[in-house]
Design a protein around this motif. Sequence first.
Motif, PDB file in Angstrom:
ATOM      1  N   ASP A 156     -25.466  20.797 -12.360  1.00  0.00           N
ATOM      2  CA  ASP A 156     -26.332  21.771 -11.693  1.00  0.00           C
ATOM      3  C   ASP A 156     -27.593  21.004 -11.283  1.00  0.00           C
ATOM      4  O   ASP A 156     -28.530  20.849 -12.081  1.00  0.00           O
ATOM      5  CB  ASP A 156     -26.658  22.916 -12.649  1.00  0.00           C
ATOM      6  N   ALA A 158     -30.096  21.535  -9.290  1.00  0.00           N
ATOM      7  CA  ALA A 158     -31.385  22.226  -9.311  1.00  0.00           C
ATOM      8  C   ALA A 158     -31.898  22.362 -10.737  1.00  0.00           C
ATOM      9  O   ALA A 158     -33.080  22.118 -11.019  1.00  0.00           O
ATOM     10  CB  ALA A 158     -31.254  23.587  -8.645  1.00  0.00           C
ATOM     11  N   ASP A 163     -34.015  15.620  -7.232  1.00  0.00           N
ATOM     12  CA  ASP A 163     -34.391  15.723  -5.821  1.00  0.00           C
ATOM     13  C   ASP A 163     -33.872  14.558  -4.991  1.00  0.00           C
ATOM     14  O   ASP A 163     -34.252  14.383  -3.831  1.00  0.00           O
ATOM     15  CB  ASP A 163     -35.905  15.862  -5.654  1.00  0.00           C
ATOM     16  N   LEU A 195     -22.948  17.604  -0.620  1.00  0.00           N
ATOM     17  CA  LEU A 195     -24.093  17.855  -1.497  1.00  0.00           C
ATOM     18  C   LEU A 195     -25.420  17.834  -0.748  1.00  0.00           C
ATOM     19  O   LEU A 195     -26.437  18.280  -1.279  1.00  0.00           O
ATOM     20  CB  LEU A 195     -24.134  16.812  -2.620  1.00  0.00           C
ATOM     21  N   ARG A 196     -25.439  17.326   0.489  1.00  0.00           N
ATOM     22  CA  ARG A 196     -26.706  17.263   1.216  1.00  0.00           C
ATOM     23  C   ARG A 196     -27.252  18.654   1.530  1.00  0.00           C
ATOM     24  O   ARG A 196     -28.435  18.782   1.868  1.00  0.00           O
ATOM     25  CB  ARG A 196     -26.555  16.434   2.490  1.00  0.00           C
ATOM     26  N   THR A 197     -26.407  19.682   1.434  1.00  0.00           N
ATOM     27  CA  THR A 197     -26.916  21.044   1.613  1.00  0.00           C
ATOM     28  C   THR A 197     -27.730  21.487   0.404  1.00  0.00           C
ATOM     29  O   THR A 197     -28.566  22.385   0.516  1.00  0.00           O
ATOM     30  CB  THR A 197     -25.751  22.032   1.839  1.00  0.00           C
ATOM     31  N   GLN A 198     -27.478  20.861  -0.760  1.00  0.00           N
ATOM     32  CA  GLN A 198     -28.252  21.160  -1.963  1.00  0.00           C
ATOM     33  C   GLN A 198     -29.453  20.233  -2.116  1.00  0.00           C
ATOM     34  O   GLN A 198     -30.552  20.670  -2.464  1.00  0.00           O
ATOM     35  CB  GLN A 198     -27.368  21.032  -3.210  1.00  0.00           C
ATOM     36  N   VAL A 199     -29.212  18.948  -1.898  1.00  0.00           N
ATOM     37  CA  VAL A 199     -30.254  17.931  -2.032  1.00  0.00           C
ATOM     38  C   VAL A 199     -30.236  17.088  -0.763  1.00  0.00           C
ATOM     39  O   VAL A 199     -29.356  16.238  -0.592  1.00  0.00           O
ATOM     40  CB  VAL A 199     -30.019  17.041  -3.274  1.00  0.00           C
TER      41      VAL A 199
END
Length: 412
Positions: A156, A158, A163, A195-199
Amino acid sequence: MDTPSLARLLSPEGWALLNALPPYDEKQAMALATRLRADGVDPELAAAALTQSRLRAKARAKLGDFADGMLFTPDGLEQATRLVVAALHARRYLAAGVTKVADLTSGIGADALAFAGVGLQVLATDVDEVTAAAATVNLRHFPEAEVRHTDGLTLDLAAEGVDGVYADPARRTRGGRRVFDPAAYAPPLDAVWALRTQVPALGIKVGPGIPHQGLPDDAETQWVSVDGDVVEAGLWFGPLAPDGPGRSALVLAAVPDGAGGSRTATRVLRTGPGDELVPDVGAVGGYLYEPDGAVIRAGLVAHAAAELGGRLLDRTIAYVTTDQPAPAPADGAPPVATGYRVLDVMGFSLKRLKAYLRERGVGRVTIKKRGTAVTPEQLRSQLSLRGDAEATLVLTRIDGAQHVLVVEPLAG
């Protein structure tokens, strides 16, 4: 290396034995093993220590003196990033304002070492228990680095305060065969770059043979060479690509530092969307340049030709020719191509080439080739070389016909 072997090495006796071994010498390995057994060292412990000693010696080419205090697995060492390149990875994250990096496929921890070394917090993961244990040992001097034996894709991000994300998916099968299909990487490339949509600050190391087709159009794809050897490509997203999407070549080379040592010089050649060049094509001039492998892999041969003030011999072949020597790079940067003076040009004929070399007493040749099916090893055996002179031959295609260029390397 298996779990029992690692446990033995991490015991006080094992760690002391490993660090007391002399520098590894393949010729002396058997005698050293015999001596250790004679001294009462457990044979399995001796074998594990000697294996690590051999891996450390091999790792010095990538990691320098750091290798002497690290633990390795054969696969982990094979995939480990060279320290000089890992340091540049770390600088990208630092410059992007990242504070905590999740290294999702840490291996033995080469990149994680570089991240921690510049002051970043690091969460390193690996699905292999032994590899994760080796990474834990290798990162022991950095309290800001944590290693977990887990699948990095299950984190997870977040909740972990991450970051920045970095991944180096495995590109070999368990049998050691290279994997070229990104969908067959472990983990699959699509799963990682999603994963670039999250970080947004996402970096992925990939094999230098990755095809241009299908690369994400929101990434900077950079091919990297070290002293002429193309070692990797990287996909950099978001703030890790401050110049925006495109393709680039990073050329690293050791150059004299003026104090009897050397330093690593860097040079970047890049292109962005809409910056494509159509190269000139023309006759052989007085000089020939072979672009660096990273430049070729990045598809930037036309850009190199423009910088060198030259033209291509053939639109599909990565040789550049000029009428005058190309100017030296500014600020001590490494060149984007290796230069040669052209001595002779002839259509390819084995009989004619043999006569040419015989007349000049050539007994040793360096053979380079592009755009021809001729095999250098087979050609060398057919030339019946005799003499003390040396020559460099370039086999290539000009105007659709096979040619031989006799060249000599330019100084420097």
